[in-house]
Motif scaffolding. Structure first.
Motif, PDB file in Angstrom:
ATOM      1  N   TYR A  65      14.503  91.349 -20.149  1.00 25.93           N
ATOM      2  CA  TYR A  65      15.457  91.165 -19.048  1.00 25.93           C
ATOM      3  C   TYR A  65      15.112  89.933 -18.207  1.00 25.93           C
ATOM      4  O   TYR A  65      15.139  89.956 -16.985  1.00 25.93           O
ATOM      5  CB  TYR A  65      15.526  92.423 -18.172  1.00 25.93           C
ATOM      6  CG  TYR A  65      15.914  93.642 -18.958  1.00 25.93           C
ATOM      7  CD1 TYR A  65      17.217  93.810 -19.415  1.00 25.93           C
ATOM      8  CD2 TYR A  65      14.969  94.622 -19.273  1.00 25.93           C
ATOM      9  CE1 TYR A  65      17.573  94.926 -20.157  1.00 25.93           C
ATOM     10  CE2 TYR A  65      15.321  95.734 -20.025  1.00 25.93           C
ATOM     11  CZ  TYR A  65      16.623  95.890 -20.463  1.00 25.93           C
ATOM     12  OH  TYR A  65      16.967  96.982 -21.193  1.00 25.93           O
ATOM     13  N   GLY A  67      16.810  87.102 -18.605  1.00 20.19           N
ATOM     14  CA  GLY A  67      18.047  86.334 -18.464  1.00 20.19           C
ATOM     15  C   GLY A  67      18.314  85.401 -19.623  1.00 20.19           C
ATOM     16  O   GLY A  67      19.174  84.524 -19.535  1.00 20.19           O
ATOM     17  N   ARG A 123      11.118  84.903 -16.090  1.00 16.83           N
ATOM     18  CA  ARG A 123      11.642  85.228 -14.761  1.00 16.83           C
ATOM     19  C   ARG A 123      10.542  85.028 -13.721  1.00 16.83           C
ATOM     20  O   ARG A 123       9.409  85.477 -13.908  1.00 16.83           O
ATOM     21  CB  ARG A 123      12.143  86.673 -14.734  1.00 16.83           C
ATOM     22  CG  ARG A 123      12.843  87.054 -13.429  1.00 16.83           C
ATOM     23  CD  ARG A 123      13.296  88.500 -13.450  1.00 16.83           C
ATOM     24  NE  ARG A 123      14.346  88.726 -14.405  1.00 16.83           N
ATOM     25  CZ  ARG A 123      15.639  88.493 -14.197  1.00 16.83           C
ATOM     26  NH1 ARG A 123      16.018  88.005 -13.038  1.00 16.83           N
ATOM     27  NH2 ARG A 123      16.534  88.746 -15.121  1.00 16.83           N
ATOM     28  N   ASP A 176      15.556  82.765 -11.997  1.00 18.95           N
ATOM     29  CA  ASP A 176      15.581  83.703 -10.880  1.00 18.95           C
ATOM     30  C   ASP A 176      14.538  83.343  -9.821  1.00 18.95           C
ATOM     31  O   ASP A 176      13.816  84.198  -9.326  1.00 18.95           O
ATOM     32  CB  ASP A 176      15.347  85.126 -11.407  1.00 18.95           C
ATOM     33  CG  ASP A 176      15.755  86.197 -10.418  1.00 18.95           C
ATOM     34  OD1 ASP A 176      16.688  85.964  -9.646  1.00 18.95           O
ATOM     35  OD2 ASP A 176      15.118  87.274 -10.419  1.00 18.95           O
ATOM     36  N   ARG A 189      17.591  81.936  -7.777  1.00 16.28           N
ATOM     37  CA  ARG A 189      18.063  83.328  -7.775  1.00 16.28           C
ATOM     38  C   ARG A 189      19.519  83.381  -7.336  1.00 16.28           C
ATOM     39  O   ARG A 189      19.930  82.709  -6.393  1.00 16.28           O
ATOM     40  CB  ARG A 189      17.201  84.175  -6.842  1.00 16.28           C
ATOM     41  CG  ARG A 189      17.654  85.613  -6.679  1.00 16.28           C
ATOM     42  CD  ARG A 189      16.571  86.461  -6.054  1.00 16.28           C
ATOM     43  NE  ARG A 189      15.434  86.591  -6.964  1.00 16.28           N
ATOM     44  CZ  ARG A 189      14.298  87.225  -6.642  1.00 16.28           C
ATOM     45  NH1 ARG A 189      14.154  87.756  -5.436  1.00 16.28           N
ATOM     46  NH2 ARG A 189      13.319  87.307  -7.524  1.00 16.28           N
ATOM     47  N   ARG A 207      22.352  89.019 -10.492  1.00 14.10           N
ATOM     48  CA  ARG A 207      21.532  90.228 -10.361  1.00 14.10           C
ATOM     49  C   ARG A 207      22.375  91.465 -10.054  1.00 14.10           C
ATOM     50  O   ARG A 207      21.849  92.569  -9.952  1.00 14.10           O
ATOM     51  CB  ARG A 207      20.508  90.040  -9.240  1.00 14.10           C
ATOM     52  CG  ARG A 207      19.455  88.984  -9.540  1.00 14.10           C
ATOM     53  CD  ARG A 207      18.608  88.682  -8.323  1.00 14.10           C
ATOM     54  NE  ARG A 207      17.840  89.824  -7.876  1.00 14.10           N
ATOM     55  CZ  ARG A 207      16.638  90.146  -8.336  1.00 14.10           C
ATOM     56  NH1 ARG A 207      16.070  89.421  -9.290  1.00 14.10           N
ATOM     57  NH2 ARG A 207      15.990  91.189  -7.863  1.00 14.10           N
ATOM     58  N   SER A 208      23.686  91.290  -9.904  1.00 10.66           N
ATOM     59  CA  SER A 208      24.542  92.399  -9.493  1.00 10.66           C
ATOM     60  C   SER A 208      24.902  93.306 -10.668  1.00 10.66           C
ATOM     61  O   SER A 208      24.781  92.929 -11.834  1.00 10.66           O
ATOM     62  CB  SER A 208      25.823  91.859  -8.843  1.00 10.66           C
ATOM     63  OG  SER A 208      26.574  91.113  -9.787  1.00 10.66           O
ATOM     64  N   GLU A 253      25.597  94.223  -5.168  1.00 12.87           N
ATOM     65  CA  GLU A 253      24.457  93.299  -5.111  1.00 12.87           C
ATOM     66  C   GLU A 253      23.204  93.943  -4.544  1.00 12.87           C
ATOM     67  O   GLU A 253      22.091  93.524  -4.867  1.00 12.87           O
ATOM     68  CB  GLU A 253      24.814  92.072  -4.267  1.00 12.87           C
ATOM     69  CG  GLU A 253      25.947  91.235  -4.855  1.00 12.87           C
ATOM     70  CD  GLU A 253      26.317  90.055  -3.974  1.00 12.87           C
ATOM     71  OE1 GLU A 253      25.577  89.782  -2.991  1.00 12.87           O
ATOM     72  OE2 GLU A 253      27.340  89.405  -4.255  1.00 12.87           O
ATOM     73  N   PHE A 297      19.263  97.479 -11.761  1.00  7.29           N
ATOM     74  CA  PHE A 297      19.149  96.111 -11.252  1.00  7.29           C
ATOM     75  C   PHE A 297      18.130  95.300 -12.053  1.00  7.29           C
ATOM     76  O   PHE A 297      18.187  94.080 -12.065  1.00  7.29           O
ATOM     77  CB  PHE A 297      18.769  96.113  -9.771  1.00  7.29           C
ATOM     78  CG  PHE A 297      19.923  96.420  -8.853  1.00  7.29           C
ATOM     79  CD1 PHE A 297      20.856  95.456  -8.542  1.00  7.29           C
ATOM     80  CD2 PHE A 297      20.074  97.686  -8.307  1.00  7.29           C
ATOM     81  CE1 PHE A 297      21.924  95.734  -7.709  1.00  7.29           C
ATOM     82  CE2 PHE A 297      21.132  97.982  -7.468  1.00  7.29           C
ATOM     83  CZ  PHE A 297      22.066  97.000  -7.169  1.00  7.29           C
ATOM     84  N   LYS A 347      30.103  86.522 -13.904  1.00  2.00           N
ATOM     85  CA  LYS A 347      28.734  86.158 -14.272  1.00  2.00           C
ATOM     86  C   LYS A 347      28.722  84.999 -15.262  1.00  2.00           C
ATOM     87  O   LYS A 347      27.844  84.131 -15.210  1.00  2.00           O
ATOM     88  CB  LYS A 347      28.005  87.372 -14.862  1.00  2.00           C
ATOM     89  CG  LYS A 347      27.688  88.453 -13.852  1.00  2.00           C
ATOM     90  CD  LYS A 347      26.789  89.515 -14.459  1.00  2.00           C
ATOM     91  CE  LYS A 347      26.411  90.573 -13.445  1.00  2.00           C
ATOM     92  NZ  LYS A 347      25.493  91.595 -13.991  1.00  2.00           N
TER      93      LYS A 347
END
Length: 360
Positions: free
Chosen positions: A16, A18, A144, A172, A202, A207-208, A234, A320, A330
């Motif tokens: 995770y 990204g 990240r 992020d 970030r 991140r939502s 968020e 999250f 996104k």
């Protein structure tokens, strides 16, 4: 680095991070410049026991790739796959052939999404290092930001991947860490022979999560506004204090999911008068008709769960850390982040690739 790299594995140091989003943003940017790209993922992910990886369809559809530009997984990593491999008469490592990935079909660059981290897939000889070596690919790593200790894991990655690692992206990065990341981490990594191709700030949007994802994770009952489950959340807030304190707290947050007891009508009204995208009521206590009416007027979904507040918050908080990329907002956001912060020209130089004449 491979002498003539036309294949790029985008991997990550942790799950995770990204990397799927960055791959998509990078791919869209290349397509916008006229480059013909392919996409593949040698090892798929099993989602909740389902052998089908939903991210693959989304990326293929968003990039509008024809069938010949998609290279499907040779296998998906799941409990069943692992059990088969561990069995005494299970499949040999030769069963997971990457031959298809070595025979490109005319694209300028084949983008491949690697496993969740640098060790995942080792059991099947499908780790990032093995994939890159097997198909003669370069590697771009995503990590990240958590602290400056990220330098440690990137040095370890360099030791593992060697010259195949042609660059890293630090994703992020919070505002308060941006200066240290740019002035300390980046120069140090560059001096160690690790090109830093982007520091991506970030983004609350990236991140939502959606209200729909919250409902699915909690197996919640939707009490009103079922047509508004695509609202983006968020931040997560607990409504467990007195109403005056809650109101001050709520006013500082944006696009919240507020978790509170079904009997806390005062907190529920306070939340509805601030930036709330969803009310999550715990304890199986139905809201008052006045709350339902006000929420309906404001088009704020209310959902009910039978779990307690603490466990409900923990389960939402896990979401999250595992956000997915399936919302158009996104996609637009990652396109803008990549366009603004990613050194595309340097990456293409490292890959010994040139843009089509029409794009130059």
């Amino acid at each position: 680095m491979p002498s003539s790299a036309k294949r790029l594995v985008i991997g990550s140091t942790e799950s995770y991070s990204g990397k799927s989003a960055i791959l998509l943003g990078f791919g869209l940017q290349l397509q916008g410049l006229g480059m013909d790209i392919g996409f593949g993922k040698p090892m798929g992910n099993s989602i909740n026991g389902d052998e089908k990886d939903p991210d693959l369809d989304f990326i293929v559809e968003t990039l509008r790739l024809p069938g010949e530009r998609f290279y499907p997984p040779v296998i998906s990593l799941s409990e069943a796959t692992v059990a088969d491999r561990l069995a005494p008469n299970g499949p040999s490592l030769d069963s997971y052939s990457l031959e298809e990935y070595t025979e490109q079909r005319g694209e300028d660059l084949l983008l491949l999404e690697g496993p969740g981290n640098l060790t995942e897939g080792t059991l099947l000889n499908l780790s990032v290092a093995h994939i890159a070596a097997e198909i003669d690919a370069a590697v771009l790593l995503v990590t990240r930001y958590d602290s400056l200790l990220l330098v440690d894991r990137l040095l370890a990655a360099k030791a593992q991947l060697g010259s195949r690692l042609i660059g890293v992206i630090i994703n992020d990065v919070p505002t308060e860490a941006a200066a240290a990341c740019a002035e300390l981490a980046r120069p140090f990594l560059e001096n160690q022979g690790i090109p830093v191709l982007a520091l991506l700030p970030r983004s609350p949007i990236m991140r939502s999560i959606t209200v729909r994802e919250i409902v699915a994770r909690l197996n919640a009952e939707v009490l009103c506004c079922s047509n508004r489950l695509d609202l983006m959340v968020e931040t997560l807030t607990i409504g467990a204090m007195n109403v005056n304190s809650a109101l001050r707290y709520f006013r500082k947050a944006t696009n919240m999911a507020v978790v509170t007891g079904g009997d806390r009508t005062d907190i529920q009204f306070a939340a509805l008068e601030t930036s709330t995208q969803c009310l999550v009521l715990t304890g199986q206590i139905p809201p008052s008709p006045e709350i339902l009416e006000r929420a309906s007027d404001l088009e704020v979904p209310i959902v009910s769960v039978d779990s307690d507040t603490l466990s409900t918050v923990e389960r939402i908080d896990e979401l999250f850390g595992q956000v997915r990329l399936h919302e158009p907002i996104k996609v637009q956001c990652i396109q803008e982040l990549v366009a603004d912060h990613f050194d595309l020209e340097r990456l293409l130089h490292l890959l010994d690739l040139k843009l089509p004449v029409s794009a130059t």
